[in-house]
Scaffold this motif. Structure first.
Motif, PDB file in Angstrom:
ATOM      1  N   PRO A 226      -1.358  17.874  -1.466  1.00 42.89           N
ATOM      2  CA  PRO A 226      -1.838  17.819   0.148  1.00 42.89           C
ATOM      3  C   PRO A 226      -0.779  17.079   0.709  1.00 42.89           C
ATOM      4  CG  PRO A 226      -3.428  16.780  -0.921  1.00 42.89           C
ATOM      5  CD  PRO A 226      -2.358  16.683  -1.900  1.00 42.89           C
TER       6      PRO A 226
ATOM      7  N   SER B 168       0.748   5.649   7.867  1.00 41.89           N
ATOM      8  CA  SER B 168      -0.117   4.755   8.291  1.00 41.89           C
ATOM      9  C   SER B 168       0.534   3.132   7.917  1.00 41.89           C
ATOM     10  CB  SER B 168      -1.410   4.939   7.793  1.00 41.89           C
ATOM     11  OG  SER B 168      -1.574   4.498   6.678  1.00 41.89           O
TER      12      SER B 168
ATOM     13  N   ILE C 275     -10.273  16.990  -0.084  1.00 40.80           N
ATOM     14  CA  ILE C 275      -9.422  17.258  -1.184  1.00 40.80           C
ATOM     15  C   ILE C 275      -9.488  16.191  -2.344  1.00 40.80           C
ATOM     16  CG2 ILE C 275      -7.311  17.891  -2.145  1.00 40.80           C
ATOM     17  CD1 ILE C 275      -6.699  19.598   0.495  1.00 40.80           C
ATOM     18  N   THR C 276      -9.895  16.156  -3.514  1.00 38.96           N
ATOM     19  CA  THR C 276     -10.174  14.926  -4.424  1.00 38.96           C
ATOM     20  C   THR C 276      -8.711  14.421  -4.610  1.00 38.96           C
ATOM     21  OG1 THR C 276     -10.448  16.998  -6.072  1.00 38.96           O
ATOM     22  CG2 THR C 276     -12.252  15.524  -5.689  1.00 38.96           C
ATOM     23  N   THR C 277      -7.678  15.147  -4.923  1.00 41.74           N
ATOM     24  CA  THR C 277      -6.391  14.736  -5.333  1.00 41.74           C
ATOM     25  C   THR C 277      -5.850  13.598  -4.032  1.00 41.74           C
ATOM     26  OG1 THR C 277      -5.363  16.616  -4.582  1.00 41.74           O
ATOM     27  CG2 THR C 277      -5.481  16.280  -6.853  1.00 41.74           C
ATOM     28  N   ALA C 278      -6.443  13.873  -2.739  1.00 44.91           N
ATOM     29  CA  ALA C 278      -6.062  13.271  -1.624  1.00 44.91           C
ATOM     30  C   ALA C 278      -6.673  12.045  -1.299  1.00 44.91           C
ATOM     31  CB  ALA C 278      -5.729  14.106  -0.268  1.00 44.91           C
TER      32      ALA C 278
ATOM     33  N   GLN D 188       1.187   4.512  -2.677  1.00 49.78           N
ATOM     34  CA  GLN D 188       0.789   5.790  -2.800  1.00 49.78           C
ATOM     35  C   GLN D 188       2.114   6.786  -3.169  1.00 49.78           C
ATOM     36  OE1 GLN D 188      -1.025   6.747   1.505  1.00 49.78           O
ATOM     37  NE2 GLN D 188      -0.283   4.711   1.678  1.00 49.78           N
TER      38      GLN D 188
ATOM     39  N   PRO E  46      -6.679   9.019  -2.644  1.00 54.29           N
ATOM     40  CA  PRO E  46      -5.899   7.809  -2.343  1.00 54.29           C
ATOM     41  C   PRO E  46      -5.651   7.711  -1.136  1.00 54.29           C
ATOM     42  CG  PRO E  46      -5.368   8.617  -4.345  1.00 54.29           C
ATOM     43  CD  PRO E  46      -6.206   9.402  -3.761  1.00 54.29           C
ATOM     44  N   TYR E  47      -4.976   8.657  -0.614  1.00 58.37           N
ATOM     45  CA  TYR E  47      -4.247   8.627   0.919  1.00 58.37           C
ATOM     46  C   TYR E  47      -5.308   8.540   1.931  1.00 58.37           C
ATOM     47  CZ  TYR E  47      -0.896  11.412  -1.920  1.00 58.37           C
ATOM     48  OH  TYR E  47       0.056  11.697  -2.790  1.00 58.37           O
ATOM     49  N   TYR E  48      -6.580   9.163   1.864  1.00 54.81           N
ATOM     50  CA  TYR E  48      -7.548   8.844   2.760  1.00 54.81           C
ATOM     51  C   TYR E  48      -7.824   7.336   2.602  1.00 54.81           C
ATOM     52  CZ  TYR E  48      -8.528  13.635   2.189  1.00 54.81           C
ATOM     53  OH  TYR E  48      -8.509  15.092   2.183  1.00 54.81           O
TER      54      TYR E  48
ATOM     55  N   LEU F 270      -4.406  13.651   8.797  1.00 61.12           N
ATOM     56  CA  LEU F 270      -4.789  13.563   7.514  1.00 61.12           C
ATOM     57  C   LEU F 270      -5.422  14.576   6.528  1.00 61.12           C
ATOM     58  CD1 LEU F 270      -4.820  11.148   5.465  1.00 61.12           C
ATOM     59  CD2 LEU F 270      -7.249  10.394   6.323  1.00 61.12           C
TER      60      LEU F 270
ATOM     61  N   ALA G 238      -6.176   4.795   1.712  1.00 61.64           N
ATOM     62  CA  ALA G 238      -4.901   4.002   2.071  1.00 61.64           C
ATOM     63  C   ALA G 238      -4.910   4.099   3.775  1.00 61.64           C
ATOM     64  CB  ALA G 238      -3.641   4.440   1.957  1.00 61.64           C
ATOM     65  N   SER G 239      -5.394   5.163   4.578  1.00 61.84           N
ATOM     66  CA  SER G 239      -5.565   5.176   5.800  1.00 61.84           C
ATOM     67  C   SER G 239      -6.495   4.257   6.409  1.00 61.84           C
ATOM     68  CB  SER G 239      -5.612   6.565   6.438  1.00 61.84           C
ATOM     69  OG  SER G 239      -4.821   7.404   5.587  1.00 61.84           O
ATOM     70  N   PHE G 240      -7.659   4.115   5.672  1.00 64.61           N
ATOM     71  CA  PHE G 240      -8.687   3.586   6.402  1.00 64.61           C
ATOM     72  C   PHE G 240      -8.529   2.105   5.895  1.00 64.61           C
ATOM     73  CE2 PHE G 240     -11.386   6.540   8.068  1.00 64.61           C
ATOM     74  CZ  PHE G 240     -11.299   7.928   7.457  1.00 64.61           C
ATOM     75  N   THR G 241      -7.988   1.725   4.644  1.00 62.36           N
ATOM     76  CA  THR G 241      -7.608   0.331   4.538  1.00 62.36           C
ATOM     77  C   THR G 241      -6.507  -0.181   5.384  1.00 62.36           C
ATOM     78  OG1 THR G 241      -7.728   0.964   1.859  1.00 62.36           O
ATOM     79  CG2 THR G 241      -6.905  -1.173   2.639  1.00 62.36           C
TER      80      THR G 241
ATOM     81  N   TYR H  12       1.609   7.061  -6.554  1.00 58.99           N
ATOM     82  CA  TYR H  12       0.565   8.032  -7.252  1.00 58.99           C
ATOM     83  C   TYR H  12       1.189   9.522  -6.902  1.00 58.99           C
ATOM     84  CZ  TYR H  12      -3.509  10.650  -6.331  1.00 58.99           C
ATOM     85  OH  TYR H  12      -4.685  11.764  -6.656  1.00 58.99           O
TER      86      TYR H  12
ATOM     87  N   THR I 196       0.954  -1.322  -0.137  1.00 59.12           N
ATOM     88  CA  THR I 196      -0.065  -0.028  -0.051  1.00 59.12           C
ATOM     89  C   THR I 196       0.996   1.169  -0.088  1.00 59.12           C
ATOM     90  OG1 THR I 196      -1.330  -1.379   1.597  1.00 59.12           O
ATOM     91  CG2 THR I 196      -2.138   0.938   0.962  1.00 59.12           C
TER      92      THR I 196
END
Lengths: 116, 436
Positions: free
Chosen positions: A56, A66, B408-411, A45, B413-415, A115, B417-420, A48, A41
């Motif tokens: 951001p 994480s 933010i839409t570009t972020a 990232q 994937p990061y959101y 985040l 990834a954290s929840f995953t 990406y 994972t």
């Protein structure tokens, strides 16, 4: 001895590694799978971010942290739970698992905050 | 009882009568001082003076050397306009001098100067202060061997027929002047350093300024395109000055005579002098081309009151009303080139205002992505019209911390990834604890 080429040596090494790994207990294999998933994972990232840019940056760091954090904590759990480890011979595995859960809670609290 | 009735009747009729006496509204005020070299100019230029009177001006004729001359008394100006028809005066009488005339113009009043071949240094220096340089040679006149006015006597070609007008409906009126202008006098050049002076009537390319009665020893200095016959100046305080090199251009004789330009066959029964001088005097006394801008308003789109602060990337409406004085009333001004700037050290937004033909100009734009103290600026300088310089200050603030977009839409994937990772941890702990 006979002719042993580099290719044969590499193959023999590979085979012995696979055989030794097959002998590890199942719970350690589960932990290894978990670590692999976390690192995978993280790599997604980073790829990406390389494409889209680091806009951001805090979100990027939070996501990568994480994954790397869970990987690190899982490795610590593996070390403490591994029966062949002399250092943690008398260490109860439940205690190790409790530490693991607590640290993960703190980690996820931090990444939720960072985040954005 | 009867006496009371008569008294009341008289009072009412007095009030009615005072309402009936029509006082013409004028932007500049109606008192004009006319300075003359000799009083015969009053009758030889009577058509011009009568046209001024018919437009509501009160003319006060005085000799230029009159000892009682003064423009001010106790710091109040006694007159609202000055006409200098005294080309040969060496020194003004009374309290008037070069400085007093210039102060008069600096305080916003209008001026007409007519020079002549007998122009004195005083008149020439008044003109120089206004940005126009007359020929220094005191015996020089404008001569044109190609565009002189045809007359019975073969003159020395100092009476010229000029028809090179400036293109401006504001200065010369909507009606085209068909006949050429009869001109006899001295020429001037515009001071290159002045950006406010404009040639209204230029000489033809074959004209030059020289002494008509002596032979030329070297080529004349003022020729052709550099030579101007009538010029106007609009000062930065919107005072207007007209400078003419010929006093006889205003005279009854030239108004009434016919004109034919040499080399052409068109004969006009009446010269264009009367129309030219009348229209130009209307412009000089602010009966045409005078603008006012009122009601500068701005608000966020959809609201009605003016906010004290804008935020970056807001949408806002800006509107202003511009009117033009028609000589009697304020009419809506219609033009398509009024622009507004949203300015902070340099214009971030420059929009052309669109009009509804009734004097309202408006536009909408998005506040730029820069914060600071901005100004809505209108700098409108059009030939023949008063300059409009308005500015209204307004601060622009950046986003508050809770005005940014939440996710933010570009972020994503990061959101994700954290929840995953969290879900993975949860599932892993179940499997780790309960596997066989």
């Amino acid at each position: 001895m006979g002719r042993s080429t580099n290719k044969d040596d590499a193959q023999a090494l590979f085979q012995s590694l696979r055989a030794a790994y097959a002998a590890t207990p199942t719970n350690l294999k589960i932990i290894d799978l978990y670590v692999g998933f976390a690192i995978f994972t993280a790599l997604i990232q980073v790829a990406y971010m390389a494409i889209v840019g680091s806009f951001p940056f805090n979100s990027f760091l939070s996501g990568v942290l994480s994954c790397v954090g869970t990987a690190v904590l899982a490795v610590c759990l593996r070390i403490q739970v591994n029966k062949e480890n002399k250092e943690f011979k008398d260490f109860p595995p439940e205690r190790a698992f409790a530490d693991f859960v607590l640290c993960n809670l703190v980690l996820h609290l931090v990444i939720m905050n960072f985040l954005g | 009882m009867a006496k009371l009735a008569i008294a009341i009747f008289l009072a009412i009729s007095l009030v009615l009568f005072s309402r009936l006496s029509f006082s013409r509204e004028s932007l500049t005020g109606r008192r004009i001082l006319v300075l003359l070299d000799d009083l015969s100019i009053k009758s030889s230029h009577s058509i011009f003076f009568n046209s001024l009177r018919s437009r509501g001006f009160d003319l006060d004729f005085k000799l230029a050397e009159d000892k009682s001359l003064s423009l001010q008394r106790y710091s109040q100006y006694l007159y609202d306009g000055l006409v200098l028809f005294s080309p040969s005066v060496e020194r003004f009488g009374g309290a008037l001098d070069l400085g007093a005339v210039l102060d008069f113009v600096d305080s916003g009043h209008n001026l007409i100067i007519a020079a002549d071949s007998s122009a004195s240094d005083l008149i020439k220096s008044v003109a120089t202060e206004c940005g126009v340089d007359f020929d220094e040679d005191p015996s020089a006149m404008v001569i044109d061997h190609n565009s002189y006015a045809v007359s019975e006597t073969e003159g020395d070609h100092t009476l010229i027929a000029a028809d090179d007008f400036i293109e401006s409906d504001a200065i010369l009126g909507k009606n085209k002047i068909e006949a050429p202008i009869l001109f006899e006098g001295i020429g001037h050049s515009l001071n290159a350093g002045s950006s406010l002076v404009v040639k209204v009537l230029s000489a033809s390319p074959s004209a030059y300024s020289a002494n008509p009665s002596s032979k030329l020893s070297n080529p004349p200095s003022l020729t052709g395109p550099a030579l101007s016959l009538v010029s106007v100046v609009q000062a930065r305080n919107n005072a207007r000055i007209m400078i003419s090199g010929s006093l006889s251009m205003f005279s009854n004789r030239f108004f009434r005579s016919g004109v034919q330009k040499a080399g052409t066959s068109a004969k006009y029964k009446k010269s264009g002098n009367e129309q030219f001088v009348t229209e130009l005097s209307k412009w000089v006394f602010h009966e045409r081309g005078h603008l006012k801008a009122v009601n500068v308003r701005h608000q966020k789109v959809g609201e009605t009151d003016e906010p004290a602060v804008y935020r970056i990337k807001d949408d806002l409406d800006f509107s202003v009303e511009i009117y033009e004085w028609s000589g009697k009333s304020w009419e809506p001004y219609v033009a398509d080139d009024v622009q507004v700037q949203f300015y902070m050290m340099s214009p971030y937004v420059l929009n052309t205002l669109s009009t509804d033909q009734k004097g309202l100009y408006h536009t909408s734009f998005k506040v730029p992505d820069v914060y600071g103290v901005f100004q809505f600026k209108i700098e409108y300088h059009k030939l023949g019209y008063t300059s409009l310089s308005l500015s209204k200050q307004i601060p622009v603030r950046p986003f508050r911390h809770n005005e940014y977009e939440r996710f933010i839409t570009t972020a994503f994937p990061y959101y994700g990834a954290s929840f995953t990772t969290m879900a993975g941890f949860f599932i892993f702990s179940f499997i780790f604890l309960y596997h066989k």
